[in-house]
Design a protein around this motif. Structure first.
Motif, PDB file in Angstrom:
ATOM      1  N   TYR A  28       0.834  -1.205   0.000  1.00 13.46           N
ATOM      2  CA  TYR A  28       0.000   0.000   0.000  1.00 13.46           C
ATOM      3  C   TYR A  28       0.877   1.267   0.000  1.00 13.46           C
ATOM      4  O   TYR A  28       0.567   2.263  -0.659  1.00 13.46           O
ATOM      5  CB  TYR A  28      -0.908   0.017   1.236  1.00 13.46           C
ATOM      6  CG  TYR A  28      -1.992  -1.049   1.214  1.00 13.46           C
ATOM      7  CD1 TYR A  28      -2.696  -1.337   0.033  1.00 13.46           C
ATOM      8  CD2 TYR A  28      -2.295  -1.787   2.356  1.00 13.46           C
ATOM      9  CE1 TYR A  28      -3.671  -2.321   0.023  1.00 13.46           C
ATOM     10  CE2 TYR A  28      -3.267  -2.756   2.346  1.00 13.46           C
ATOM     11  CZ  TYR A  28      -3.953  -3.023   1.169  1.00 13.46           C
ATOM     12  OH  TYR A  28      -4.915  -3.977   1.153  1.00 13.46           O
ATOM     13  N   PHE A  29       1.990   1.256   0.757  1.00 14.22           N
ATOM     14  CA  PHE A  29       2.890   2.426   0.852  1.00 14.22           C
ATOM     15  C   PHE A  29       3.479   2.759  -0.517  1.00 14.22           C
ATOM     16  O   PHE A  29       3.499   3.913  -0.933  1.00 14.22           O
ATOM     17  CB  PHE A  29       4.020   2.148   1.855  1.00 14.22           C
ATOM     18  CG  PHE A  29       4.959   3.314   2.045  1.00 14.22           C
ATOM     19  CD1 PHE A  29       4.702   4.264   3.016  1.00 14.22           C
ATOM     20  CD2 PHE A  29       6.086   3.456   1.248  1.00 14.22           C
ATOM     21  CE1 PHE A  29       5.566   5.344   3.197  1.00 14.22           C
ATOM     22  CE2 PHE A  29       6.945   4.540   1.417  1.00 14.22           C
ATOM     23  CZ  PHE A  29       6.681   5.486   2.394  1.00 14.22           C
ATOM     24  N   HIS A  30       3.938   1.663  -1.222  1.00 12.98           N
ATOM     25  CA  HIS A  30       4.543   1.886  -2.543  1.00 12.98           C
ATOM     26  C   HIS A  30       3.519   2.411  -3.535  1.00 12.98           C
ATOM     27  O   HIS A  30       3.898   3.123  -4.480  1.00 12.98           O
ATOM     28  CB  HIS A  30       5.166   0.599  -3.066  1.00 12.98           C
ATOM     29  CG  HIS A  30       6.441   0.215  -2.356  1.00 12.98           C
ATOM     30  ND1 HIS A  30       7.522   1.046  -2.254  1.00 12.98           N
ATOM     31  CD2 HIS A  30       6.809  -0.944  -1.706  1.00 12.98           C
ATOM     32  CE1 HIS A  30       8.492   0.457  -1.572  1.00 12.98           C
ATOM     33  NE2 HIS A  30       8.076  -0.762  -1.226  1.00 12.98           N
ATOM     34  N   ASN A  31       2.271   2.094  -3.286  1.00 16.23           N
ATOM     35  CA  ASN A  31       1.206   2.570  -4.184  1.00 16.23           C
ATOM     36  C   ASN A  31       0.536   3.830  -3.634  1.00 16.23           C
ATOM     37  O   ASN A  31      -0.554   4.201  -4.071  1.00 16.23           O
ATOM     38  CB  ASN A  31       0.172   1.464  -4.397  1.00 16.23           C
ATOM     39  CG  ASN A  31       0.694   0.360  -5.298  1.00 16.23           C
ATOM     40  OD1 ASN A  31       0.696   0.470  -6.513  1.00 16.23           O
ATOM     41  ND2 ASN A  31       1.198  -0.729  -4.683  1.00 16.23           N
ATOM     42  N   LYS A  32       1.222   4.461  -2.641  1.00 15.70           N
ATOM     43  CA  LYS A  32       0.817   5.756  -2.066  1.00 15.70           C
ATOM     44  C   LYS A  32      -0.539   5.709  -1.368  1.00 15.70           C
ATOM     45  O   LYS A  32      -1.174   6.746  -1.170  1.00 15.70           O
ATOM     46  CB  LYS A  32       0.821   6.852  -3.138  1.00 15.70           C
ATOM     47  CG  LYS A  32       2.187   7.049  -3.801  1.00 15.70           C
ATOM     48  CD  LYS A  32       2.209   8.256  -4.686  1.00 15.70           C
ATOM     49  CE  LYS A  32       3.544   8.389  -5.424  1.00 15.70           C
ATOM     50  NZ  LYS A  32       4.713   8.433  -4.529  1.00 15.70           N
ATOM     51  N   ASP A  33      -0.984   4.515  -0.986  1.00 13.80           N
ATOM     52  CA  ASP A  33      -2.198   4.415  -0.157  1.00 13.80           C
ATOM     53  C   ASP A  33      -1.716   4.375   1.299  1.00 13.80           C
ATOM     54  O   ASP A  33      -1.709   3.329   1.950  1.00 13.80           O
ATOM     55  CB  ASP A  33      -2.971   3.162  -0.529  1.00 13.80           C
ATOM     56  CG  ASP A  33      -4.339   3.108   0.175  1.00 13.80           C
ATOM     57  OD1 ASP A  33      -4.595   4.013   1.030  1.00 13.80           O
ATOM     58  OD2 ASP A  33      -5.117   2.198  -0.121  1.00 13.80           O
ATOM     59  N   TYR A  34      -1.313   5.585   1.785  1.00 14.54           N
ATOM     60  CA  TYR A  34      -0.643   5.664   3.069  1.00 14.54           C
ATOM     61  C   TYR A  34      -1.571   5.340   4.231  1.00 14.54           C
ATOM     62  O   TYR A  34      -1.153   4.762   5.236  1.00 14.54           O
ATOM     63  CB  TYR A  34      -0.029   7.054   3.250  1.00 14.54           C
ATOM     64  CG  TYR A  34       1.003   7.382   2.173  1.00 14.54           C
ATOM     65  CD1 TYR A  34       2.142   6.603   2.018  1.00 14.54           C
ATOM     66  CD2 TYR A  34       0.796   8.450   1.302  1.00 14.54           C
ATOM     67  CE1 TYR A  34       3.079   6.902   1.029  1.00 14.54           C
ATOM     68  CE2 TYR A  34       1.722   8.756   0.319  1.00 14.54           C
ATOM     69  CZ  TYR A  34       2.855   7.965   0.177  1.00 14.54           C
ATOM     70  OH  TYR A  34       3.780   8.245  -0.799  1.00 14.54           O
ATOM     71  N   SER A  71       4.991   7.100   6.594  1.00 13.30           N
ATOM     72  CA  SER A  71       3.733   7.412   5.904  1.00 13.30           C
ATOM     73  C   SER A  71       3.247   8.811   6.274  1.00 13.30           C
ATOM     74  O   SER A  71       2.829   9.586   5.407  1.00 13.30           O
ATOM     75  CB  SER A  71       2.674   6.372   6.256  1.00 13.30           C
ATOM     76  OG  SER A  71       3.082   5.086   5.853  1.00 13.30           O
ATOM     77  N   GLU A 106       5.243  11.276   4.443  1.00 13.93           N
ATOM     78  CA  GLU A 106       4.813  11.445   3.065  1.00 13.93           C
ATOM     79  C   GLU A 106       3.515  12.223   2.963  1.00 13.93           C
ATOM     80  O   GLU A 106       3.301  12.971   2.003  1.00 13.93           O
ATOM     81  CB  GLU A 106       4.652  10.069   2.387  1.00 13.93           C
ATOM     82  CG  GLU A 106       5.927   9.270   2.251  1.00 13.93           C
ATOM     83  CD  GLU A 106       6.926   9.939   1.323  1.00 13.93           C
ATOM     84  OE1 GLU A 106       6.490  10.680   0.420  1.00 13.93           O
ATOM     85  OE2 GLU A 106       8.139   9.739   1.509  1.00 13.93           O
ATOM     86  N   LEU A 107       2.655  12.089   3.979  1.00 14.06           N
ATOM     87  CA  LEU A 107       1.382  12.817   3.984  1.00 14.06           C
ATOM     88  C   LEU A 107       1.549  14.273   4.409  1.00 14.06           C
ATOM     89  O   LEU A 107       0.587  15.051   4.381  1.00 14.06           O
ATOM     90  CB  LEU A 107       0.394  12.118   4.922  1.00 14.06           C
ATOM     91  CG  LEU A 107      -0.145  10.765   4.450  1.00 14.06           C
ATOM     92  CD1 LEU A 107      -0.897  10.071   5.585  1.00 14.06           C
ATOM     93  CD2 LEU A 107      -1.052  10.932   3.234  1.00 14.06           C
TER      94      LEU A 107
END
Length: 917
Positions: free
Chosen positions: A56-62, A87, A90-91
């Motif tokens: 999920y992190f790599h696909n930006k679903d933090y 995460s 990144e957010l």
């Protein structure tokens, strides 16, 4: 770093759930694995959830990733918390991310470093630079080999221009890793001046490390540090540091150390330029010299070895024994420096500048000789002998004119012009003849000599100057000037009397000359052979003289000379004698020795001057204190004189004014009473008081103008003359005192001139007060007092009646004759003498002005004397409490002089050795 750690760092742990042939999306693969795990009786979903969070992190679903990682309860929990913080990072929720990062507890060194690096990036973004420093330093302390940790730190320090931290990092990493890359960074910091705040000894370990790695890089870094600390307060500490370093490393003498050797030579010159005291150098300079000698190639070691020997000569046992012995060997093997003359002149220039800075003087005579020695083409030969040798006769015969005598020191040189100058310590002075010089020398004393320039064929032929010194006498010859000028000569021609040549006294003097200057050749001129009766006797005397001389001076030659023969017949022999017998050395080499001699004499004189300076200061203080007592006494006396003149002048004036007042006070009432004669029985009594008032004022005015004022003018004129005599007496007294003090000062320092203009002002004021006198009319009979009122009223009422005139006549006459007129008299006197009173009040001020300039000059000299005493006392105190401030520079000048003398001796020894071969 293990594979597992790499996966956790890169968030690729999920790949462990994928097979190499898997084609389905990781989400599907992990979803199926999740369902399959739930079927187990004892299942653990943490690993799968952790892996799902990564996907999920790599696909930006933090948010989904955070949800998955919040439910990890195994050994991956610390990593999961770190990933949750990533995460939030990144957010853009930096505060939340920071809270999580800072609360992670782990034993994993890798995770701790990763958390520190993430926090480092977060703090930079939030501009919390203090925290950024802490976490990057923590990361380095945890694992400096962790990829990019030190590189990130260096970039961060440089961006922040924190060169202190950058330097610390570079030194630590270079020492730890022995990496040339870190050497390059450190070398750059040093060259750009970023390391000056560091104590020099901090770089000791870094230098030791780079020396082990690469000598070229070691020299580069050492040179950069050396230059960076130059002219800094901690320069001596750097020198101590580099000294210690070279003591503890093995220097390969076969390798080239030119740059380090040059730096040591520069440091030697810097440390001995007078800025440092000897007690500071005792700890530093011996090791500088030893290390300098250690790193210097033997062929180029002349300077280093001579410096070692010179220091050890002045400060015995301060240099390590083996170093001193090595210096003695090396100096003979070294390539001889061709700049010895330049170094010698630079040393003299340094001494000159130091003397000027310290308000000392080397002396014109020394500077004159120094200038002469720079003219390399000229040789100098000293001509001397005993009384009776007719030395001056020989010289005058060569000159073709009687110009010199036996008692005067003369330097003779060939020149197109004819000129005679006295050269002394104080300067050069042109004179007309020797007699003038001798007369003034007898009166004033002299330590100078004559410089005679004139065309001379002989001097031109031998390209030389002659130094004619006073003859030796039969008495003590210790103070003969020959000894003083002997080291400046390239040779000595000793003139002998053919009637009694080479006596015991002559031999004693000659041996002493040889002892003082063994390298100066001595040859002889056998003079006055014309006094011997026949040629055979002349030959015999000449041969016998040669034999006796060569017993003591084997290399000496003897030239017979006859004053009776024309010089033209002997000039060729004389010229050949000088050219063939006096050794012709390199002008530069021989003049270096003379320059060094002059420098040594200069330093000796400067040491004597220090004693003279202290004695002079003591004498100056004592003399000034004595003169100050006299000046203060004179000042008090002048004050008393001023007070006395004020009293005499003002009292005399006051007496005149008082006499005038008394006269007027007595005369006015009498004059007014006498006005009763103007009253007649037939007077108009209605206007009589007015007429009488007018006539009374006229009478007073006539009296003042015709009697009082002329007498006052005569009295005041006499007073002016008396005052002039009194003030002139004061000026005479001041002139005598000025002459007395100027005699003490030995020049016209005190000139006390009073302001006689005050007498002109007084004359002007008296003329003004006694010319065009107009007494202001006074209301004498027009007053409103009862008596006058009744009298005037009666006059108006009864004055027209004749039968009443007799009565009014008697009343008026009685009133005028019996009135005392005190008020009127006082009013007239006060008004008339108002300007005389004002003049009197100004007299004291005027006499003060008369003495003002003498007081000003006297106060000025008293202040100057007090200041001079205080300055001399301060200078004396400074000299006594800090003698090294004077002696140490001279000692260091002596060090360099000794060094250059060793270099000259070494060259002579080498030349002699080569000539022997």
């Amino acid at each position: 770093m293990t594979l597992e750690n790499e996966q956790l760092i890169n968030k690729s742990y999920f790949e462990t759930f994928l097979s190499e042939t898997e084609t389905a999306h990781p989400i599907r693969v992990l979803g199926e694995a999740y369902l399959e795990e739930q079927k187990n009786e004892m299942y653990d979903l943490s690993y799968i959830r952790y892996a799902q969070g990564e996907v999920y992190f790599h696909n930006k679903d933090y948010e989904a990733a955070i949800f998955k990682w919040e439910n990890i309860a195994n050994e991956l929990e610390p990593w999961a918390k770190k990933n949750i913080a990533d995460s939030y990072f990144e957010l853009g929720l930096l505060s939340a991310a920071e809270d999580i990062y800072t609360n992670i507890q782990t034993d994993s060194n890798t995770l701790a470093v990763e958390v520190s690096l993430q926090l480092f990036a977060l703090y930079i973004e939030r501009e919390k630079f203090d925290q950024a420093y802490k976490v990057i330093n923590k990361a380095i302390s945890l694992n400096p080999d962790y990829p990019n940790v030190t590189a990130l730190a260096r970039s961060f320090y440089e961006e922040r221009q924190d060169w202190s931290s950058a330097t610390l990092l570079a030194v630590n990493e270079m020492t730890r890793t022995e990496s040339i890359n870190w050497f390059n960074h450190l070398h750059r910091y040093v060259e750009q001046g970023y390391t000056k705040s560091f104590s020099p000894d901090y770089f000791y370990s870094a230098l030791t490390t780079v020396y082990k790695v690469d000598q070229q890089h070691f020299e580069q870094l050492t040179s950069a540090l050396w230059h960076s600390y130059r002219n800094q307060d901690n320069y001596l500490l750097w020198v101590k540091t580099i000294n210690e370093l070279f003591l503890n490393i093995d220097v390969n003498t076969n390798e080239s150390w030119k740059e380090i050797s040059a730096l040591y030579q520069e440091t030697y010159f810097e440390l001995t330029d007078g800025r440092h005291l000897i007690n500071e150098l005792h700890e530093v300079l011996p090791l500088v010299l030893e290390n300098w000698l250690k790193v210097t190639n033997k062929e180029d070691a002349l300077f280093a070895s001579a410096s070692v020997l010179a220091w050890n000569e002045l400060f015995p046992s301060s240099v390590e024994v083996n170093s001193a012995r090595n210096a003695q060997k090396v100096i003979l093997q070294a390539k001889h420096d061709q700049n010895s003359l330049e170094h010698s002149l630079q040393l003299f220039d340094s001494i000159t500048k130091w003397t000027e800075k310290n308000k000392l003087e080397i002396g014109y005579k020394t500077n004159w000789w120094m200038n002469q020695l720079t003219e390399f083409r000229m040789n100098s030969y000293l001509i001397t002998g005993f009384v009776g040798s007719e030395k001056s006769g020989f010289i005058n015969s060569v000159l073709g004119e009687k110009l010199v005598d036996d008692s005067t020191l003369v330097v003779l040189s060939d020149d197109d012009t004819v000129e005679m100058n006295e050269i002394s310590t104080f300067g050069s002075r042109q004179i007309s003849n020797i007699s003038e010089y001798q007369e003034q020398a007898a009166q004033n004393g002299t330590t100078g000599f004559l410089n005679l320039k004139r065309p001379c064929i002989f001097l031109n032929e031998i390209e030389s100057t002659l130094i004619n010194t006073p003859e030796f006498t039969g008495m003590s010859n210790e103070q003969n000037e020959t000894y003083e000028y002997l080291p400046l000569a390239d040779g000595v021609l000793f003139v002998l009397d053919a009637n009694d040549p080479f006596t015991d006294k002559e031999r004693q003097v000659l041996l002493k000359m040889k002892e003082k200057s063994p390298n100066v050749p001595i040859h002889f001129l056998l003079n006055k052979l014309d006094s011997i009766y026949n040629e055979a006797d002349a030959i015999r005397v000449a041969q016998d003289t040669r034999t006796r001389i060569r017993s003591y001076f084997p290399d000496a030659q003897v030239l017979p000379y006859s004053l009776s023969h024309p010089v033209s017949q002997q000039l060729n022999n004389l010229t050949n004698f000088f050219k063939s017998n006096f050794q012709v050395l390199s002008h530069q080499d021989k003049n270096i020795s003379k320059i060094l001699f002059l420098i040594r004499i200069t330093l000796t004189n400067l040491l004597k001057k220090r004693v003279q300076m202290e004695s002079s200061l003591i004498d100056s203080i004592k003399w000034n204190e004595d003169i100050l007592v006299r000046l203060n006494g004179f000042h008090h006396g002048l004050g008393d004189l001023e007070s006395d003149k004020i009293k005499v002048v003002t009292d005399s004036y006051r007496r005149i004014k008082t006499e005038m007042k008394d006269d007027l006070t007595k005369s006015i009432p009498k004059m007014l009473k006498d006005c009763s004669e103007l009253i007649k029985e037939d007077s108009d009594f209605t206007q009589l008081h007015v007429e009488l008032n007018e006539k009374m004022n006229d009478k007073v005015q006539r009296y003042v103008g015709h009697e009082l004022i002329p007498e006052a003018y005569r009295a005041l004129s006499a007073w002016i003359e008396m005052s002039n005599e009194e003030l002139a007496h004061s000026q005479h007294y001041l002139d005598e005192m000025s002459e007395t003090f100027n005699g003490l000062y030995q020049h016209e320092k005190l000139k006390l001139v009073c302001d006689f203009k005050v007498l002109d002002d007084w004359r002007r004021d008296i003329n003004r007060m006694t010319s065009r006198v107009q007494v202001e009319k006074e209301n004498i009979l027009l007053r409103t007092n009862p008596a006058q009122f009744l009298l005037k009223s009666a006059g108006r009422l009864f004055g027209s009646l004749s039968q009443n005139k007799s009565m009014l006549y008697n009343q008026y006459k009685k009133y005028v004759e019996h009135e005392n007129y005190e008020d009127v008299t006082e009013a007239i006197v006060n008004k008339f003498f108002l300007q005389f009173d004002m003049f009197e009040k100004a007299l004291e001020s005027d006499i003060t002005i008369f003495f003002k300039e003498p007081f000003h000059q006297l106060n000025k000299i008293i202040t100057e004397t007090q200041t001079e005493i205080e300055e001399s006392q301060q200078s004396l105190k400074k000299m006594k409490t800090n003698p090294e401030a004077y002696y140490d520079p001279i000692k260091l000048f002596e060090l360099k002089l000794q060094q250059y003398e060793f270099m000259v001796k070494a060259k002579k020894a080498t030349v002699y050795s080569e000539s022997r071969v």
